[in-house]
Motif scaffolding. Sequence first.
Motif, short mmCIF file in Angstrom:
data_model
loop_
_atom_site.label_atom_id
_atom_site.label_comp_id
_atom_site.label_asym_id
_atom_site.label_seq_id
_atom_site.Cartn_x
_atom_site.Cartn_y
_atom_site.Cartn_z
N ILE A 179 0.74 -1.41 0.20
CA ILE A 179 -0.38 0.14 0.18
C ILE A 179 0.83 0.98 -0.56
CG2 ILE A 179 -2.46 -1.28 1.19
CD1 ILE A 179 -1.02 0.75 3.51
N GLY A 180 1.97 1.22 0.34
CA GLY A 180 3.39 2.48 -0.49
C GLY A 180 3.79 2.84 0.72
N LEU A 181 3.53 1.90 1.82
CA LEU A 181 4.47 2.57 2.90
C LEU A 181 6.29 2.16 3.48
CD1 LEU A 181 2.92 1.29 6.31
CD2 LEU A 181 2.33 3.84 5.18
N PRO A 182 7.19 3.53 3.17
CA PRO A 182 7.95 2.95 2.77
C PRO A 182 8.21 2.32 4.16
CG PRO A 182 7.81 5.08 3.91
CD PRO A 182 6.46 4.45 4.16
N ILE A 183 8.97 1.22 3.38
CA ILE A 183 9.16 0.26 5.09
C ILE A 183 11.10 0.39 5.56
CG2 ILE A 183 9.56 -2.26 5.33
CD1 ILE A 183 6.67 -1.48 4.66
N ARG A 184 11.49 0.77 4.71
CA ARG A 184 13.01 0.94 4.99
C ARG A 184 13.32 2.25 6.04
NH1 ARG A 184 17.39 -0.45 1.08
NH2 ARG A 184 16.01 -1.77 0.76
N ALA A 185 12.65 3.32 5.06
CA ALA A 185 12.44 4.44 6.87
C ALA A 185 11.91 4.14 7.98
CB ALA A 185 11.55 5.84 5.56
N LEU A 186 10.74 3.17 7.64
CA LEU A 186 10.17 2.76 9.12
C LEU A 186 10.58 2.12 9.86
CD1 LEU A 186 6.21 2.48 7.69
CD2 LEU A 186 6.92 3.84 9.85
N ASP A 187 11.66 1.44 9.10
CA ASP A 187 12.71 0.32 9.76
C ASP A 187 13.56 1.36 10.73
OD1 ASP A 187 13.06 -1.85 10.47
OD2 ASP A 187 14.13 -2.61 8.54
N ILE A 188 14.40 2.58 10.37
CA ILE A 188 14.58 2.92 10.89
C ILE A 188 14.46 3.72 11.69
CG2 ILE A 188 16.31 4.70 10.17
CD1 ILE A 188 17.21 3.91 7.22
N LEU A 189 13.36 4.44 11.60
CA LEU A 189 12.53 4.86 13.28
C LEU A 189 12.47 4.59 13.90
CD1 LEU A 189 10.71 7.97 12.92
CD2 LEU A 189 9.02 6.54 13.04
N LEU A 190 11.53 2.81 13.45
CA LEU A 190 11.88 1.93 14.71
C LEU A 190 13.07 1.51 15.60
CD1 LEU A 190 9.16 0.56 15.83
CD2 LEU A 190 9.31 -1.26 15.03
N THR A 191 13.75 1.81 14.30
CA THR A 191 15.04 1.16 15.28
C THR A 191 15.83 2.66 15.87
OG1 THR A 191 15.67 0.10 13.60
CG2 THR A 191 17.46 0.31 14.88
N SER A 192 14.86 3.66 15.55
CA SER A 192 16.14 4.56 16.55
C SER A 192 15.36 5.01 17.66
CB SER A 192 15.97 6.07 16.32
OG SER A 192 15.99 5.73 14.18
N LEU A 193 13.64 4.99 17.52
CA LEU A 193 12.92 4.61 18.53
C LEU A 193 13.58 3.99 20.30
CD1 LEU A 193 9.15 4.88 18.10
CD2 LEU A 193 10.51 6.34 18.29
N LEU A 194 14.35 2.20 18.88
CA LEU A 194 14.15 1.73 20.52
C LEU A 194 15.88 2.28 20.77
CD1 LEU A 194 13.92 -1.79 18.75
CD2 LEU A 194 12.89 -0.79 20.28
#
Lengths: 320, 247
Positions: A179-194
């Motif tokens: 559906i067009g979510l930028p998977i890699r960017a979200l992955d980086i975001l989640l890692t950054s939150l961790l």
Amino acid sequence: MEHFYFLTRFDYTLMIVTSGAALLGTVSGALGTYAVLRRQSLLGDVISHAALPGIAIAFLLTGSKTPLLLVLGAAIAGWLGALIILSIVRLTRIKYDSAFGLVLSTFFGFGMVLLSLIQRSGNANQAGLDDFIFGQAATILKRDVLTIGILGGIALIIMLIFWKELKLLIFDEGFAASIGLPIRALDILLTSLLVIAIVIGLQAVGAVLMSAMLVAPAVAARQWTDRLNLMVLLAACFGALAGVSGTIISSPIRIPTGPTIILCATAMVGISIAFAPNRGLLWNSIKQRRNRRSLKIATGRLIGATAVKNRMKENDTRRS
Amino acid sequence: MQAPDAKAIQVTDLTVAYRETPVLWDIDLDVPPGVLLAIVGPNGAGKTTLIKAILGLVRPAAGNILIYNKPYDAQRRIVGYVPQRGSVDWDFPTSVLDVVMMGRYGALGWIKRPGKQERELAMNALERVGMEKYTNRQISQLSGGQQQRVFLARALVQDATVYLMDEPFQGVDATTERAIVTLLQELRENGKTVVVVHHDLQTVTDYFDWVTLLNIRRIASGPVDETFTPENLRETYGGRIAFMKNR
């Protein structure tokens, strides 16, 4: 009068340490939920160990122990460690577990070397830097609590803003991408939150034990609920409770606070796994016993019924 | 809205490789609008990869893919996707209704939460797949067939024109299979294009009107009665196919 003054002093310190522990428990509990559901519990371990050289380098460059600076150094190093793992897995044929092992020990070893160099340098300001290895909650000051609160608050707000995107990323990455979510960017975001959740806890809990603060509250929370929002909320509460109880228990009997906090958190895991409804061991054994009993009754009836049927058949054949 | 001669899906010279091994080799595929198409082929033939390439989930080494004459990025809103059931962790802490509402996330856009309208659409879709009684059920407590229906409901709320489904019949009981077939044919009757990765050769002629035979290369593609021939099947499966003899 002097005695009374001492008491209020003491309570003030304890209050600061406790509120710091509660805040970091809340943040790491909530964000740890995502790590656990994504089966990335080990990533937290890598990030916390990899943060150590960042603290040393931040101190070497600036000569100051300002919490925000040290946390920033830790965050950059921890983040770099996570990024290196992702790149190793993507670009080579080395598997996740090997990449984890490599990065974790290399970064941690490098951090230890830097810390011992700093210690030998005779810089009077360096005292307390090695607290980041095993954690030293008693050294938490008001400015540290402020750092934990602000950074942790930002991380939690970002988590809430991207709630549905992060949920879909973890549940069904393929559909999320379609559906067009930028998977890699979200992955980086989640890692950054961790990374944020981990580095704010390093001073109190230490690099070696911090990942347990991500995993334990989330694992405990999962036993009690089947809803993501409740799980995040519960994990945050468990994390805060572990922080508070660990600090209060350890303070009068002079045992290290970080490990006590972790033991409190794992005690919650034990209790949850044993007693939680639906998923708990006790619940399961009761359910099993009940099932077995009803099965016995059912098979008993079945055997009875077949016996009757057989006898009728016998009668039939005898008659004919 | 589209040019009358536009293909629903048009794949030209598509090659996909994992490292050095080609998984799909020089695929040409035209899917006309309004067909119910089965992608058939042996294990490792690249069926799932073909679907993922159309959805932009794997990067092709070469080739071009168009949905109604435009690249996928521009047509996301009109494409619905049903991934393989086994591709997700069904122990994830969420409910049936919640999973179905995920089908609206694309239309919702960033940050906005699903609300009353999304809930209604999801309930509607759950009714269409016969799962309205399981709205609040935790997804780990569903049977395989029920999980599959939930995924179908999620695709239905996407309200797409083109549907891509990866093995929707995998591990479902006969009742669910019937229900799914009826639903797919209903979609086709409404002018939707439905592409399905399919495993059971016995049912191809009953369920589908178009078929693509795939084994890394595209062996054949077209209407079932012209394309689903013993010769084509032998070429696809390499002679390991005995039961088709009496066709």
